[in-house]
Design a protein around this motif. Structure first.
Motif, PDB file in Angstrom:
ATOM      1  N   LEU A  20      69.235 -81.902 -31.975  1.00 34.37           N
ATOM      2  CA  LEU A  20      68.114 -82.835 -32.006  1.00 34.37           C
ATOM      3  C   LEU A  20      68.463 -84.071 -32.839  1.00 34.37           C
ATOM      4  O   LEU A  20      68.101 -85.198 -32.479  1.00 34.37           O
ATOM      5  N   ALA A  21      69.174 -83.874 -33.940  1.00 38.21           N
ATOM      6  CA  ALA A  21      69.582 -85.001 -34.783  1.00 38.21           C
ATOM      7  C   ALA A  21      70.494 -85.956 -34.017  1.00 38.21           C
ATOM      8  O   ALA A  21      70.366 -87.184 -34.128  1.00 38.21           O
ATOM      9  N   ILE A  22      71.419 -85.414 -33.249  1.00 36.04           N
ATOM     10  CA  ILE A  22      72.297 -86.256 -32.431  1.00 36.04           C
ATOM     11  C   ILE A  22      71.478 -87.002 -31.387  1.00 36.04           C
ATOM     12  O   ILE A  22      71.638 -88.212 -31.178  1.00 36.04           O
ATOM     13  N   ALA A  23      70.588 -86.276 -30.718  1.00 31.17           N
ATOM     14  CA  ALA A  23      69.765 -86.894 -29.677  1.00 31.17           C
ATOM     15  C   ALA A  23      68.923 -88.038 -30.243  1.00 31.17           C
ATOM     16  O   ALA A  23      68.738 -89.073 -29.593  1.00 31.17           O
ATOM     17  N   LYS A  24      68.417 -87.882 -31.466  1.00 29.58           N
ATOM     18  CA  LYS A  24      67.621 -88.938 -32.086  1.00 29.58           C
ATOM     19  C   LYS A  24      68.452 -90.198 -32.315  1.00 29.58           C
ATOM     20  O   LYS A  24      67.968 -91.322 -32.110  1.00 29.58           O
ATOM     21  N   GLU A  25      69.683 -90.020 -32.758  1.00 25.81           N
ATOM     22  CA  GLU A  25      70.552 -91.182 -32.981  1.00 25.81           C
ATOM     23  C   GLU A  25      70.842 -91.902 -31.667  1.00 25.81           C
ATOM     24  O   GLU A  25      70.819 -93.137 -31.597  1.00 25.81           O
ATOM     25  N   LEU A  26      71.107 -91.142 -30.616  1.00 27.39           N
ATOM     26  CA  LEU A  26      71.390 -91.745 -29.317  1.00 27.39           C
ATOM     27  C   LEU A  26      70.148 -92.441 -28.768  1.00 27.39           C
ATOM     28  O   LEU A  26      70.237 -93.524 -28.171  1.00 27.39           O
ATOM     29  N   ALA A  27      68.994 -91.818 -28.999  1.00 29.65           N
ATOM     30  CA  ALA A  27      67.730 -92.422 -28.563  1.00 29.65           C
ATOM     31  C   ALA A  27      67.505 -93.760 -29.259  1.00 29.65           C
ATOM     32  O   ALA A  27      67.076 -94.742 -28.643  1.00 29.65           O
ATOM     33  N   GLY A  28      67.808 -93.797 -30.539  1.00 30.50           N
ATOM     34  CA  GLY A  28      67.628 -95.026 -31.301  1.00 30.50           C
ATOM     35  C   GLY A  28      68.518 -96.161 -30.831  1.00 30.50           C
ATOM     36  O   GLY A  28      68.221 -97.335 -31.077  1.00 30.50           O
ATOM     37  N   ALA A  29      69.611 -95.810 -30.144  1.00 28.68           N
ATOM     38  CA  ALA A  29      70.509 -96.831 -29.598  1.00 28.68           C
ATOM     39  C   ALA A  29      70.163 -97.166 -28.161  1.00 28.68           C
ATOM     40  O   ALA A  29      70.921 -97.885 -27.490  1.00 28.68           O
ATOM     41  N   GLY A  30      69.032 -96.635 -27.670  1.00 21.84           N
ATOM     42  CA  GLY A  30      68.542 -97.029 -26.356  1.00 21.84           C
ATOM     43  C   GLY A  30      68.792 -96.069 -25.220  1.00 21.84           C
ATOM     44  O   GLY A  30      68.439 -96.361 -24.076  1.00 21.84           O
ATOM     45  N   SER A 236      71.592 -85.298 -39.617  1.00 17.97           N
ATOM     46  CA  SER A 236      71.595 -86.715 -39.271  1.00 17.97           C
ATOM     47  C   SER A 236      72.969 -87.346 -39.480  1.00 17.97           C
ATOM     48  O   SER A 236      73.315 -88.330 -38.802  1.00 17.97           O
ATOM     49  N   GLU A 237      73.756 -86.795 -40.389  1.00 19.87           N
ATOM     50  CA  GLU A 237      75.099 -87.315 -40.618  1.00 19.87           C
ATOM     51  C   GLU A 237      76.006 -87.007 -39.431  1.00 19.87           C
ATOM     52  O   GLU A 237      76.849 -87.826 -39.050  1.00 19.87           O
ATOM     53  N   ILE A 238      75.823 -85.827 -38.845  1.00 18.72           N
ATOM     54  CA  ILE A 238      76.568 -85.487 -37.631  1.00 18.72           C
ATOM     55  C   ILE A 238      76.123 -86.416 -36.506  1.00 18.72           C
ATOM     56  O   ILE A 238      76.937 -86.894 -35.707  1.00 18.72           O
ATOM     57  N   GLY A 239      74.821 -86.670 -36.456  1.00 19.66           N
ATOM     58  CA  GLY A 239      74.296 -87.566 -35.437  1.00 19.66           C
ATOM     59  C   GLY A 239      74.857 -88.968 -35.545  1.00 19.66           C
ATOM     60  O   GLY A 239      75.189 -89.609 -34.530  1.00 19.66           O
ATOM     61  N   ALA A 240      74.978 -89.476 -36.760  1.00 22.55           N
ATOM     62  CA  ALA A 240      75.510 -90.827 -36.956  1.00 22.55           C
ATOM     63  C   ALA A 240      76.959 -90.927 -36.496  1.00 22.55           C
ATOM     64  O   ALA A 240      77.370 -91.942 -35.913  1.00 22.55           O
ATOM     65  N   LEU A 241      77.736 -89.888 -36.740  1.00 21.89           N
ATOM     66  CA  LEU A 241      79.124 -89.881 -36.286  1.00 21.89           C
ATOM     67  C   LEU A 241      79.193 -89.828 -34.760  1.00 21.89           C
ATOM     68  O   LEU A 241      79.991 -90.547 -34.135  1.00 21.89           O
ATOM     69  N   ALA A 242      78.360 -88.994 -34.164  1.00 25.68           N
ATOM     70  CA  ALA A 242      78.333 -88.909 -32.699  1.00 25.68           C
ATOM     71  C   ALA A 242      77.987 -90.262 -32.090  1.00 25.68           C
ATOM     72  O   ALA A 242      78.589 -90.678 -31.085  1.00 25.68           O
ATOM     73  N   LEU A 243      77.022 -90.945 -32.687  1.00 28.30           N
ATOM     74  CA  LEU A 243      76.634 -92.256 -32.175  1.00 28.30           C
ATOM     75  C   LEU A 243      77.798 -93.225 -32.254  1.00 28.30           C
ATOM     76  O   LEU A 243      78.056 -93.977 -31.302  1.00 28.30           O
ATOM     77  N   TRP A 244      78.510 -93.247 -33.362  1.00 28.13           N
ATOM     78  CA  TRP A 244      79.650 -94.158 -33.490  1.00 28.13           C
ATOM     79  C   TRP A 244      80.693 -93.883 -32.410  1.00 28.13           C
ATOM     80  O   TRP A 244      81.266 -94.817 -31.829  1.00 28.13           O
ATOM     81  N   LEU A 245      80.925 -92.614 -32.102  1.00 29.71           N
ATOM     82  CA  LEU A 245      81.909 -92.277 -31.077  1.00 29.71           C
ATOM     83  C   LEU A 245      81.511 -92.802 -29.704  1.00 29.71           C
ATOM     84  O   LEU A 245      82.364 -92.990 -28.833  1.00 29.71           O
TER      85      LEU A 245
END
Length: 267
Positions: A20-30, A236-245
Motif C-alpha cells: 500500500l505504501a508503494i501504491a501511494k507513492e505511485l498514485a502521488g506521481a499520477g 513509505s521509505e520502500i515506496g519512495a525508492l520504488a517511485l524513484w526506480l
C-alpha cells in the motif's frame, strides 16, 4: 513529480503494509493503480479510497490467487482491458518458519507459488507489452533473504533467492528495449530488512515492555543481531525508492538488488 500521469501500475499485495505504501507513492506521481490482495470488500475499498486521496486519477481492486496460474492470467487480462500495465510491482508474499526437517509440502508449495511463481507469471504476461510501448518498470520486492539466509526459512529464502535470479535474467533480456527518451524497460529488486509493518508489531511491543515501554530501545534490541543500524524502515521509505526506480532517469538502473536493511547484508 507527476511523471507517471497516463500510466497504470499493478501492485500485488497492496491493500496494506509495504504494498500500500508503494501504491501511494505511485498514485502521488499520477499513476492509475490496480490494487490487489487478500481482502474483504471493506478492506479493498479502504485501499482504493486511500489511493484516490493520495492522487491516483483512478484506482480499482483486482482479485487473484497468486498460487493459481489461471486466476493470475484472468487478472492480468482484466488489467489490460482497464488500461494495460506500465509498472508492475510484485509485492505479494507469505512466510512461515520451520526447520527443514519439519517443513511440510503444502507450506513449501504455497510459499514458492505466491513468492516466486506468481511474479514469474505476471512478468511473462506484462513485459512483452511494456517492450512494445518502450517504457516499463518491474519492481520485485525481494528481501534481505534474497541475498543472505536464515535458519528455519527454507522455502522463503528459496523463493526470494529465486526472485532475485529471475529478475536479473529478465533485466538482461529486456535491457535493450525502449530508449533513453522513453525510459526503457527495467527490472529491479528491493531487499527490505526489518520494516515496521503489522507483522513485526507484536515483537516490538514485547521487547519494549522490557524497557518500560520504550519503543526505540525495544526495536534496538530486536534488531541487534541482524540489522547494524538498529533502526527499522518505514514502508513509505520502500515506496519512495520504488517511485524513484520508475522515473525515466533510472533507465540504466536494471538488474539491481537494492537493500534497505541498515547494513544487514553488508556484513
Amino acid at each position: 513529480m507527476t511523471f507517471l500521469t497516463g500510466k497504470t501500475a499493478l501492485v500485488t499485495g497492496s491493500v496494506q503494509g509495504i504494498g500500500l505504501a508503494i501504491a501511494k507513492e505511485l498514485a502521488g506521481a499520477g499513476a492509475r493503480i490496480a490494487v490487489h490482495g487478500l481482502a474483504d470488500a471493506a478492506l479493498a475499498q479502504a485501499a482504493v479510497d486511500t489511493l484516490l486521496a493520495a492522487g491516483a486519477p483512478e484506482a480499482r481492486f483486482f482479485e487473484a490467487d497468486m498460487r493459481d496460474v489461471a486466476d493470475i492470467e484472468r487478472m492480468m487480462a482484466e488489467v489490460d482491458e482497464w488500461g494495460g500495465i506500465d509498472v508492475l510491482v510484485n509485492n505479494a508474499g507469505i512466510q512461515k518458519t520451520a526447520m527443514l526437517a519439519d517443513m511440510d509440502k503444502e507450506t513449501w508449495d504455497a510459499i514458492i507459488g505466491i513468492n516466486l511463481s506468481g511474479p514469474f507469471h505476471t512478468m511473462r504476461l506484462a513485459m512483452p507489452k511494456m517492450a512494445e510501448k518502450g517504457y516499463g518498470r518491474v519492481i520485485n520486492i525481494a528481501s534481505v533473504h534474497g541475498t543472505v539466509a536464515s535458519v528455519a526459512k527454507v522455502p522463503y529464502c528459496a523463493s526470494k533467492f529465486g526472485l532475485v535470479g529471475m529478475s536479473k535474467v529478465a533485466a538482461l533480456e529486456y535491457a535493450a528495449a525502449g530508449s533513453k527518451r522513453d525510459g526503457g524497460i527495467t527490472v529491479n529488486c528491493i531487499g527490505p530488512g526489518w520494516t515496521e509493518t503489522a507483522i513485526i508489531e507484536p515483537q516490538i511491543i514485547e521487547r519494549a515492555a522490557k524497557y518500560g515501554g520504550d519503543r526505540e530501545k525495544g526495536i534496538a534490541e530486536l534488531l541487534a543481531e541482524k540489522q547494524p543500524s538498529r533502526r527499522t524502515s518505514d514502508p513509505s521509505e520502500i515506496g519512495a525508492l520504488a517511485l524513484w526506480l520508475c522515473n525515466p532517469i533510472a533507465h540504466n538502473v536494471t538488474g539491481a538488488v537494492i537493500p534497505v536493511d541498515g547494513g544487514w547484508t553488508a556484513q
